[in-house]
Motif scaffolding. Structure first.
Motif, PDB file in Angstrom:
ATOM      1  N   HIS A  32       1.991  11.533  -3.974  1.00 48.55           N
ATOM      2  CA  HIS A  32       2.062  10.267  -3.253  1.00 48.55           C
ATOM      3  C   HIS A  32       2.964   9.353  -4.073  1.00 48.55           C
ATOM      4  O   HIS A  32       2.716   9.110  -5.255  1.00 48.55           O
ATOM      5  CB  HIS A  32       0.661   9.691  -3.076  1.00 48.55           C
ATOM      6  CG  HIS A  32      -0.268  10.641  -2.382  1.00 48.55           C
ATOM      7  ND1 HIS A  32      -0.126  10.960  -1.050  1.00 48.55           N
ATOM      8  CD2 HIS A  32      -1.314  11.368  -2.844  1.00 48.55           C
ATOM      9  CE1 HIS A  32      -1.074  11.836  -0.716  1.00 48.55           C
ATOM     10  NE2 HIS A  32      -1.798  12.105  -1.783  1.00 48.55           N
ATOM     11  N   THR A  33       4.006   8.824  -3.433  1.00 54.89           N
ATOM     12  CA  THR A  33       5.108   8.322  -4.247  1.00 54.89           C
ATOM     13  C   THR A  33       6.102   7.510  -3.427  1.00 54.89           C
ATOM     14  O   THR A  33       5.965   7.395  -2.211  1.00 54.89           O
ATOM     15  CB  THR A  33       5.826   9.537  -4.874  1.00 54.89           C
ATOM     16  OG1 THR A  33       6.802   9.091  -5.778  1.00 54.89           O
ATOM     17  CG2 THR A  33       6.512  10.374  -3.810  1.00 54.89           C
ATOM     18  N   THR A 127       7.864  10.917   8.234  1.00 57.54           N
ATOM     19  CA  THR A 127       6.634  10.421   7.640  1.00 57.54           C
ATOM     20  C   THR A 127       5.490  10.823   8.563  1.00 57.54           C
ATOM     21  O   THR A 127       5.384  10.311   9.680  1.00 57.54           O
ATOM     22  CB  THR A 127       6.650   8.889   7.465  1.00 57.54           C
ATOM     23  OG1 THR A 127       7.726   8.518   6.597  1.00 57.54           O
ATOM     24  CG2 THR A 127       5.333   8.397   6.858  1.00 57.54           C
ATOM     25  N   GLY A 128       4.661  11.759   8.119  1.00 50.08           N
ATOM     26  CA  GLY A 128       3.571  12.244   8.945  1.00 50.08           C
ATOM     27  C   GLY A 128       2.564  11.147   9.277  1.00 50.08           C
ATOM     28  O   GLY A 128       2.332  10.246   8.473  1.00 50.08           O
ATOM     29  N   LYS A 129       1.968  11.259  10.459  1.00 45.53           N
ATOM     30  CA  LYS A 129       1.061  10.209  10.921  1.00 45.53           C
ATOM     31  C   LYS A 129      -0.218  10.121  10.104  1.00 45.53           C
ATOM     32  O   LYS A 129      -0.964   9.134  10.205  1.00 45.53           O
ATOM     33  CB  LYS A 129       0.733  10.411  12.394  1.00 45.53           C
ATOM     34  CG  LYS A 129       0.029  11.719  12.719  1.00 45.53           C
ATOM     35  CD  LYS A 129      -0.162  11.872  14.225  1.00 45.53           C
ATOM     36  CE  LYS A 129      -0.847  13.187  14.574  1.00 45.53           C
ATOM     37  NZ  LYS A 129      -0.997  13.357  16.047  1.00 45.53           N
ATOM     38  N   MET A 134      -0.224   2.508   2.324  1.00 44.59           N
ATOM     39  CA  MET A 134       0.823   2.182   3.272  1.00 44.59           C
ATOM     40  C   MET A 134       1.935   3.217   3.159  1.00 44.59           C
ATOM     41  O   MET A 134       2.336   3.574   2.069  1.00 44.59           O
ATOM     42  CB  MET A 134       1.377   0.796   3.018  1.00 44.59           C
ATOM     43  CG  MET A 134       0.377  -0.321   3.240  1.00 44.59           C
ATOM     44  SD  MET A 134      -0.095  -0.311   4.988  1.00 44.59           S
ATOM     45  CE  MET A 134      -1.076  -1.781   5.096  1.00 44.59           C
ATOM     46  N   ALA A 135       2.436   3.664   4.301  1.00 42.33           N
ATOM     47  CA  ALA A 135       3.438   4.715   4.302  1.00 42.33           C
ATOM     48  C   ALA A 135       4.509   4.420   5.343  1.00 42.33           C
ATOM     49  O   ALA A 135       4.211   3.913   6.430  1.00 42.33           O
ATOM     50  CB  ALA A 135       2.796   6.069   4.596  1.00 42.33           C
ATOM     51  N   ASN A 148       4.738   6.486   0.349  1.00 46.56           N
ATOM     52  CA  ASN A 148       3.387   6.633   0.888  1.00 46.56           C
ATOM     53  C   ASN A 148       2.376   6.269  -0.194  1.00 46.56           C
ATOM     54  O   ASN A 148       2.676   6.342  -1.380  1.00 46.56           O
ATOM     55  CB  ASN A 148       3.154   8.055   1.410  1.00 46.56           C
ATOM     56  CG  ASN A 148       3.253   9.098   0.318  1.00 46.56           C
ATOM     57  OD1 ASN A 148       2.268   9.423  -0.343  1.00 46.56           O
ATOM     58  ND2 ASN A 148       4.459   9.642   0.098  1.00 46.56           N
ATOM     59  N   MET A 149       1.192   5.877   0.216  1.00 47.59           N
ATOM     60  CA  MET A 149       0.134   5.390  -0.668  1.00 47.59           C
ATOM     61  C   MET A 149       0.608   4.190  -1.480  1.00 47.59           C
ATOM     62  O   MET A 149       0.315   4.050  -2.660  1.00 47.59           O
ATOM     63  CB  MET A 149      -0.407   6.490  -1.575  1.00 47.59           C
ATOM     64  CG  MET A 149      -1.829   6.226  -2.072  1.00 47.59           C
ATOM     65  SD  MET A 149      -2.489   7.517  -3.165  1.00 47.59           S
ATOM     66  CE  MET A 149      -3.120   8.668  -1.940  1.00 47.59           C
ATOM     67  N   MET A 150       1.339   3.291  -0.829  1.00 45.27           N
ATOM     68  CA  MET A 150       1.844   2.104  -1.492  1.00 45.27           C
ATOM     69  C   MET A 150       0.822   0.964  -1.417  1.00 45.27           C
ATOM     70  O   MET A 150      -0.067   0.966  -0.577  1.00 45.27           O
ATOM     71  CB  MET A 150       3.156   1.650  -0.843  1.00 45.27           C
ATOM     72  CG  MET A 150       4.294   2.647  -0.989  1.00 45.27           C
ATOM     73  SD  MET A 150       4.820   2.915  -2.714  1.00 45.27           S
ATOM     74  CE  MET A 150       4.082   4.517  -3.063  1.00 45.27           C
ATOM     75  N   LEU A 151       0.992  -0.006  -2.299  1.00 43.81           N
ATOM     76  CA  LEU A 151       0.109  -1.159  -2.293  1.00 43.81           C
ATOM     77  C   LEU A 151       0.259  -1.966  -1.020  1.00 43.81           C
ATOM     78  O   LEU A 151      -0.716  -2.505  -0.487  1.00 43.81           O
ATOM     79  CB  LEU A 151       0.408  -2.044  -3.514  1.00 43.81           C
ATOM     80  CG  LEU A 151      -0.468  -3.282  -3.680  1.00 43.81           C
ATOM     81  CD1 LEU A 151      -1.926  -2.879  -3.889  1.00 43.81           C
ATOM     82  CD2 LEU A 151       0.030  -4.125  -4.845  1.00 43.81           C
ATOM     83  N   ASN A 152       1.498  -2.045  -0.504  1.00 44.52           N
ATOM     84  CA  ASN A 152       1.748  -2.800   0.713  1.00 44.52           C
ATOM     85  C   ASN A 152       2.950  -2.216   1.445  1.00 44.52           C
ATOM     86  O   ASN A 152       3.628  -1.319   0.934  1.00 44.52           O
ATOM     87  CB  ASN A 152       1.974  -4.289   0.392  1.00 44.52           C
ATOM     88  CG  ASN A 152       3.116  -4.493  -0.587  1.00 44.52           C
ATOM     89  OD1 ASN A 152       4.259  -4.172  -0.289  1.00 44.52           O
ATOM     90  ND2 ASN A 152       2.805  -5.016  -1.781  1.00 44.52           N
ATOM     91  N   ALA A 153       3.204  -2.748   2.635  1.00 37.48           N
ATOM     92  CA  ALA A 153       4.267  -2.202   3.484  1.00 37.48           C
ATOM     93  C   ALA A 153       5.631  -2.820   3.209  1.00 37.48           C
ATOM     94  O   ALA A 153       6.585  -2.559   3.953  1.00 37.48           O
ATOM     95  CB  ALA A 153       3.895  -2.417   4.960  1.00 37.48           C
ATOM     96  N   SER A 154       5.751  -3.597   2.146  1.00 35.13           N
ATOM     97  CA  SER A 154       7.050  -4.195   1.825  1.00 35.13           C
ATOM     98  C   SER A 154       7.845  -3.340   0.840  1.00 35.13           C
ATOM     99  O   SER A 154       8.989  -3.663   0.528  1.00 35.13           O
ATOM    100  CB  SER A 154       6.856  -5.595   1.234  1.00 35.13           C
ATOM    101  OG  SER A 154       6.198  -5.532  -0.021  1.00 35.13           O
TER     102      SER A 154
END
Length: 330
Positions: A32-33, A127-129, A134-135, A148-154
């Motif tokens: 996740h990265t 990007t798989g559903k 956040m991905a 993916n697996m981010m703190l936020n969508a920015s």
């Protein structure tokens, strides 16, 4: 990853989908990265750069081949996508065609995140559903950023913005600017551990060993991106060292001195760089200047004096016997 956590994840996956549609294999690590694939339209060079809170992320996510393309395969990583994706590109597929074929029979497509860039700069991203929030991803001119697996969508929009804003930088520095922006925007919700940078030539040469222009990894660090920046700078400095060595082979001492000086200026505490600069000065009959450089080197690490004794035998130090004694007496 602790065994109890891994078992819990496997149980979750077994409940989420039928057993026949297994999404996870013990040979495929979690990664996740956030990453970027990009091509420099001026040079044709292609790059993939990545950071993750996972050990040695560069051994799983980053794949590339000169004259062919680059691949980033992450989330629930399918390592085979790297080699298979490059093989499809080499066989004439576009980035999108290669990605479509990889996903067509992949039961784990919903948890995959994949980006492919071909040697024409065409990109394809998936990007798989069921990638962990956040991905998402964003494509631009000859690049794609994905996370993916981010703190936020920015995070991934910040990557795209930084990459586009740094068009004047060399490709390696430009993709690292995108990673820096991702971390500044929040990065991986778990933190950070490893990072990697791979840059390949736009066109393959007859010497494939030289087609990977940059291949750097930080496998485990509290601050992987600063360390990756340091390694890239060191790599640039050793480019000057290599150019200096080549000049020595051609007996072009003025060029050798310039190249060694450039390397030393970038990393003034590096004894290797100082030493060969000094030896080149000695070979150019500038022994006093060489002595000034060698004295603190020998004081800090006496083994350089031992090495110096061995150089005349192979023609790498061409001073008189008297000058050699003067050097060794430091």
């Amino acid at each position: 990853m602790k065994p109890t956590y891994l078992l819990a994840l496997l149980l979750f996956l077994s409940l989420a989908r039928p057993a026949a549609a297994q999404m996870y294999s013990t040979t495929d690590p979690f990664a996740h990265t956030f990453s970027i694939v990009a091509r420099d339209p001026a040079t044709g060079e292609m790059a993939v750069a990545v950071q993750s809170h996972w050990f040695s992320v560069g051994t799983s996510v980053s794949w590339g081949e000169a004259g062919v393309g680059v691949v980033a395969t992450q989330s629930f990583t399918n390592k085979s996508f790297g080699l298979r994706g490059l093989a499809l590109l080499k066989g004439g597929k576009t980035a999108q065609q290669a990605l479509d074929e990889l996903l067509s029979n992949d039961e784990g497509r919903d948890v995959r995140q994949v980006a492919i860039l071909d040697n024409q700069g065409r990109v394809a991203t998936h990007t798989g559903k069921k990638c962990v929030d956040m991905a998402g991803h964003q494509q631009g001119a000859q690049f794609s950023v994905q996370a993916n697996m981010m703190l936020n969508a920015s995070v991934w929009p910040a990557m795209a913005k930084a990459y586009e804003a740094n068009a004047k930088l060399p490709l390696a520095e430009r993709v690292l600017a995108a990673l820096d922006a991702a971390q500044a925007a929040g990065g991986d919700v778990r933190g950070r551990q490893s990072a990697a940078l791979l840059v390949v030539r736009g066109t393959a040469t007859e010497g494939p060993w030289a087609d990977r222009l940059i291949d750097l990894r930080v496998d485990d660090s509290a601050a992987p991106l600063p360390e990756l920046h340091r390694l890239l700078s060191l790599d640039r400095a050793y480019d000057h060292m290599n150019a200096g060595d080549l000049a020595v082979e051609k007996n072009d001492m003025p060029t050798a001195i310039r190249e060694y000086q450039a390397a030393e200026k970038m990393f003034p505490q590096n004894l290797e760089m100082k030493y060969w600069h000094a030896i080149t000065l000695a070979n150019k009959q500038q022994v006093p200047a060489a002595l000034a450089l060698l004295k603190p080197i020998f004081k800090q690490e006496p083994n350089w004096r031992v090495l110096t004794q061995r150089l005349p035998k192979v023609g790498l130090l061409t001073v008189t016997d008297a000058e050699l004694k003067q050097i060794l007496a430091l």
